[in-house]
Scaffold this motif. Structure first.
Motif, short mmCIF file in Angstrom:
data_model
loop_
_atom_site.label_atom_id
_atom_site.label_comp_id
_atom_site.label_asym_id
_atom_site.label_seq_id
_atom_site.Cartn_x
_atom_site.Cartn_y
_atom_site.Cartn_z
N ARG A 73 2.18 11.52 -2.56
CA ARG A 73 1.87 11.23 -1.15
C ARG A 73 0.50 11.78 -0.77
N VAL A 74 0.18 12.97 -1.26
CA VAL A 74 -1.10 13.59 -0.89
C VAL A 74 -2.27 12.80 -1.46
N THR A 75 -2.23 12.50 -2.75
CA THR A 75 -3.35 11.76 -3.35
C THR A 75 -3.49 10.37 -2.74
N HIS A 76 -2.38 9.74 -2.43
CA HIS A 76 -2.43 8.42 -1.80
C HIS A 76 -3.04 8.52 -0.41
N ALA A 77 -2.66 9.56 0.34
CA ALA A 77 -3.20 9.73 1.69
C ALA A 77 -4.70 10.01 1.64
N ALA A 80 -9.15 12.04 -10.67
CA ALA A 80 -8.47 10.94 -11.36
C ALA A 80 -7.16 10.59 -10.66
N ALA A 81 -6.45 11.61 -10.16
CA ALA A 81 -5.19 11.34 -9.46
C ALA A 81 -5.43 10.56 -8.18
N VAL A 82 -6.53 10.86 -7.48
CA VAL A 82 -6.85 10.11 -6.27
C VAL A 82 -7.22 8.67 -6.61
N ILE A 83 -7.92 8.48 -7.71
CA ILE A 83 -8.29 7.12 -8.13
C ILE A 83 -7.04 6.29 -8.39
N GLY A 84 -6.01 6.90 -8.99
CA GLY A 84 -4.79 6.16 -9.30
C GLY A 84 -4.65 5.96 -10.79
N ASP A 85 -4.00 4.86 -11.17
CA ASP A 85 -3.70 4.61 -12.58
C ASP A 85 -4.81 3.82 -13.24
N ALA A 86 -6.03 4.38 -13.23
CA ALA A 86 -7.17 3.74 -13.90
C ALA A 86 -7.36 4.42 -15.25
N ASP A 90 0.85 -1.19 0.00
CA ASP A 90 0.00 0.00 0.00
C ASP A 90 0.88 1.24 0.00
N VAL A 91 1.28 1.69 -1.19
CA VAL A 91 2.19 2.83 -1.34
C VAL A 91 1.70 3.70 -2.49
N PRO A 92 2.15 4.95 -2.56
CA PRO A 92 1.73 5.82 -3.66
C PRO A 92 2.30 5.36 -4.99
N PRO A 93 1.52 5.44 -6.08
CA PRO A 93 2.08 5.14 -7.40
C PRO A 93 3.17 6.14 -7.74
N GLY A 94 4.23 5.66 -8.39
CA GLY A 94 5.35 6.50 -8.74
C GLY A 94 6.46 6.54 -7.71
N SER A 95 6.20 6.01 -6.52
CA SER A 95 7.22 6.04 -5.47
C SER A 95 8.25 4.94 -5.68
#
Length: 778
Positions: A188-192, A291-297, A134-139
């Motif tokens: 980090r923000v969108t993942h949080a 969309a950024a909060v959703i992730g890579d959809a 469970d980590v932010p995409p791109g990290s």
């Protein structure tokens, strides 16, 4: 060239060409560079000619065709190449790399450096899906995980699977510990935000409702249980779960509407700006942020880009054409994420949207009629891909979309969004919205179960490539044609073509007067389908890689039987009771009719009440053992099958491998020998039988050094030897010395871990060998 380049039709032609080129590349159809250059020169020349034809000149269909051709070349260049053979080891491993995609169930990691604790390296560039990460995409992260290679089965079939690319995961892992090394602030923000929303939903709703809410609002498809997900998919309502234009319109669009109302009340703003245009300008970062909060959809980003283009144009005082906006959004999404081009989710999203915005004729005010038109056009546009991948086209989905989707649009999605907002911003008020969200979630699932129970179109036979092209042509013609007569003619021609294709497929895949042995790729196990000259089918073993968690019966054997239109196995042979030979047996028994089972008898005698013994006892099929099978030939038309070991019965002093059923199949001048997992003791007995030479040898025990001794190979002198083994298996099969021995002893040595499934076919004289990939080692 301005008018040529600006119109909606130009954008649509570019988008269609781009997607077509990328999909062709993903399917393995790549244009040679010389042809690409020639088409590019002609296309650019044609466009220059069109651009100098005068200010009012229109390109016509030739111009749009040139646009599409150039875009198709771009798609060929952008699309990922077919996946490389990157093998990852099995076991605990330390991995470091970049997170490419993250979801509720885990993250896809691009390995930069990795090594198993046992010392085997993990190749750089390998993509591994790590569950529980469970980590932010791109990290960039370091992970300690239990790693296992992915189990793709590569078999010859009339219905090949959707192609994989270099961007697909080649392994799976379960995270034990993870450390985030670097991540951008926005990541980090969108993942949080995403984690906080999901946590508040779980805290304020029942597990079932929270899972549905997380799926609908955040795109967390893994949150739903299989039963609920299957019911929604069976009702044709999966698009409600995929964050797309519907969700962006309701959630981001709802916020834009509220902003417009608020701005209209601020006189100092309305005196300077148009409140509606200002709100739509603010809607651009809202849509992209969602969309950024959703992730890579892919569908979420495409919908957010579409909304941003439309609102940006309106904020600037222009009204975008729906086709132009949709095509432009597709091009931008493809440019930002070219790896999504060949993926079915991206294709389904584009096709569904294109079908809606290109709907001809005047818009009607009747809500039910509009809903029916949208649902039917969406179903038709996506039907070729849905049928190909899922093997179903639930016709009840049209009615479900007319009845359920409007209710989901008006009630379910807004209620879940409002509850999520209250759960985060005003927790005491969430107690008031929770019962409403719970009730609507239960109602949506219950309605899905009702429509999913309608079985029309739920299980369709897998189409061949030719049939798939016919279906795609019919659907395209139906969407484009405006006259009922044209559609009916297309439907009639398609039915004739599909019928002819089905007759040809059944004739080809049920050969008569020939023997066709298909050695399946089932990982570290055995499974062979033998088409006999009288039309009957024999299956020898049913695979099953130990500890893989994959059912080769359900994943490889049954799909191939369905693709070949085989609903009966006349003789099912269990060479011996080891899991790598019977692991898929339950799936086969549950999917097709079985005439009789040939078995060594050792399972029932030595493991009474055990898994395989119980499975055989409850199969409801006649079971024949060595006492009935030995000392006589079994005729299948002009072919003869002899059981040459263990005769007259299995020897309880030896293990199952040494008591493997060994079958000798003769047809005309050709012989096949199927040896199960026979080892040294059984091989000495075969030498005593003085079998003589054979044409095709199924190598015993996956090429282990315990089998395939020099004296046996010298007696058999096989022309073709096939080893069934799993990629990167933990036993090291086939052992190098055995493989070298087989290559020297035969004119053609093949192994399923390298060559995929192998077909060996004969008319009694000629012998034809066809591996799925590669060629014989000799």
């Amino acid at each position: 060239m301005s008018k040529v380049a600006r119109g909606p039709a130009a954008l649509a032609a570019i988008a269609a060409g781009l997607l077509a080129g990328a999909w062709a590349a993903a399917l393995g159809v790549r244009v040679p560079h010389a042809w690409m250059a020639a088409v590019a020169v002609l296309g650019i020349g044609g466009l220059l000619a069109a651009s100098t034809a005068g200010a009012d000149a229109r390109p016509g269909w030739r111009g749009w065709l040139l646009f599409g051709a150039l875009a198709a070349l771009l798609g060929q260049g952008l699309a990922p190449a077919p996946g490389p053979d990157l093998d990852v080891p099995r076991g605990v491993a330390r991995l470091s790399g970049r997170v490419e995609h993250a979801s509720a169930s885990g993250a896809r990691l691009v390995v930069e450096e990795g090594r198993a604790l046992e010392g085997a390296p993990v190749p750089a560039g390998a993509r591994v899906f790590v569950r529980g990460l469970d980590v932010p995409p791109g990290s960039r992260v370091r992970v300690l995980a239990q790693l296992s290679p992915r189990q793709p089965f590569l078999n010859p079939t009339p219905h090949p699977p959707w192609p994989s690319t270099s961007l697909d995961a080649v392994g799976a892992a379960r995270s034990a510990a993870a450390v985030i090394e670097t991540a951008r602030l926005d990541q980090r923000v969108t993942h949080a935000v995403r984690r906080h929303l999901a946590a508040r939903l779980r805290a304020t709703l029942s597990p079932e409702a929270a899972a549905l809410a997380a799926t609908v609002l955040l795109g967390e498809r893994g949150a739903l249980d299989d039963g609920t997900s299957g019911a929604i998919r069976g009702a044709g309502l999966s698009h409600v779960l995929a964050v797309s234009g519907l969700h962006v319109t309701l959630i981001a669009g709802g916020l834009v509407a509220l902003l417009a109302v608020a701005l209209r009340r601020a006189r100092w703003i309305t005196s300077r700006l148009d409140a509606s245009r200002a709100a739509k300008l603010l809607g651009v970062p809202i849509a992209l942020g969602y969309a950024a909060v959703i992730g890579d959809a892919p569908s979420a980003w495409r919908a957010a880009i579409t909304a941003s283009l439309a609102w940006g144009l309106e904020a600037a005082g222009h009204r975008g054409h729906p086709i132009g906006v949709t095509a432009g959004a597709a091009l931008i999404a493809a440019a930002l994420h070219p790896e999504d081009l060949p993926r079915p989710g991206f294709a389904l999203s584009i096709l569904a949207t294109a079908a809606i915005v290109s709907s001809p004729g005047a818009r009607t005010t009747a809500l039910w009629r509009t809903g029916l038109t949208v649902a039917s056009r969406t179903m038709i546009a996506t039907a070729p891909i849905v049928i190909w991948i899922f093997g179903a086209l639930p016709l009840a989905g049209v009615l479900a979309n007319v009845v359920v989707v409007p209710l989901a649009t008006v009630l379910l999605i807004p209620a879940l969004a409002i509850h999520a907002a209250l759960a985060c911003a005003a927790p005491p008020l969430a107690a008031l919205s929770a019962p409403i969200a719970e009730g609507l979630a239960r109602a949506f699932v219950a309605a899905s179960e009702v429509f999913a129970a309608i079985e029309v179109g739920q299980a369709l036979p897998p189409p061949s490539i030719a049939q798939g092209l016919v279906v795609a042509s019919l659907c395209g013609t139906w969407l484009v044609a405006t006259r009922a007569r044209t559609r009916l003619v297309a439907l009639a021609l398609a039915c004739l073509a599909l019928g002819a294709g089905e007759l040809h497929l059944r004739h080809t895949e049920r050969p008569r007067g020939r023997v066709r042995a298909t050695f399946l790729d089932v990982g570290q196990g055995d499974a062979i389908l033998v088409d006999l000259p009288d039309g009957r089918l024999m299956a020898i073993d049913a695979g099953g890689a130990i500890g893989s968690g994959v059912d080769p019966g359900a994943r490889a054997i049954v799909p191939l039987l369905r693709a070949r239109r085989r609903d009966r196995v006349d003789v099912l042979v269990l060479s011996h009771p080891h899991p790598d030979h019977y692991g898929g047996l339950a799936a086969v028994l549950g999917a097709v009719e079985v005439g009789e089972i040939w078995d060594s008898g050792q399972a029932a005698a030595e493991s009474e009440g055990g898994g395989i013994a119980e499975l055989l006892a409850n199969a409801g099929v006649p079971i024949r053992g060595p006492p009935e099978l030995c000392d006589r030939s079994h005729r299948f038309g002009a072919a003869r099958v002899d059981v040459v070991w263990p005769c007259p019965a299995f020897d309880p002093g030896w293990g199952p491998n040494e008591n493997s059923l060994v079958l000798d199949l003769r047809f005309g001048a050709r012989r096949f020998l199927f040896t199960g997992d026979a080892e040294e003791h059984a091989e000495r007995s075969l030498l005593a039988h003085d079998l003589g030479s054979v044409d095709v040898l199924k190598v015993a025990h996956h090429g282990s050094r315990t089998s395939s001794a020099e004296p046996l190979l010298a007696m058999l002198r096989p022309r073709v030897a096939v080893v069934s083994a799993g990629r990167n298996n933990r036993f090291g099969h086939p052992h190098p010395e055995v493989w070298d021995r087989l290559v020297r002893a035969t004119g053609c040595a093949l192994r399923t871990d390298r060559h995929g499934g192998v077909i060996v076919e004969t008319d009694g004289e000629d012998l034809r060998v066809t591996p799925t990939r590669g060629r014989c080692s000799q």
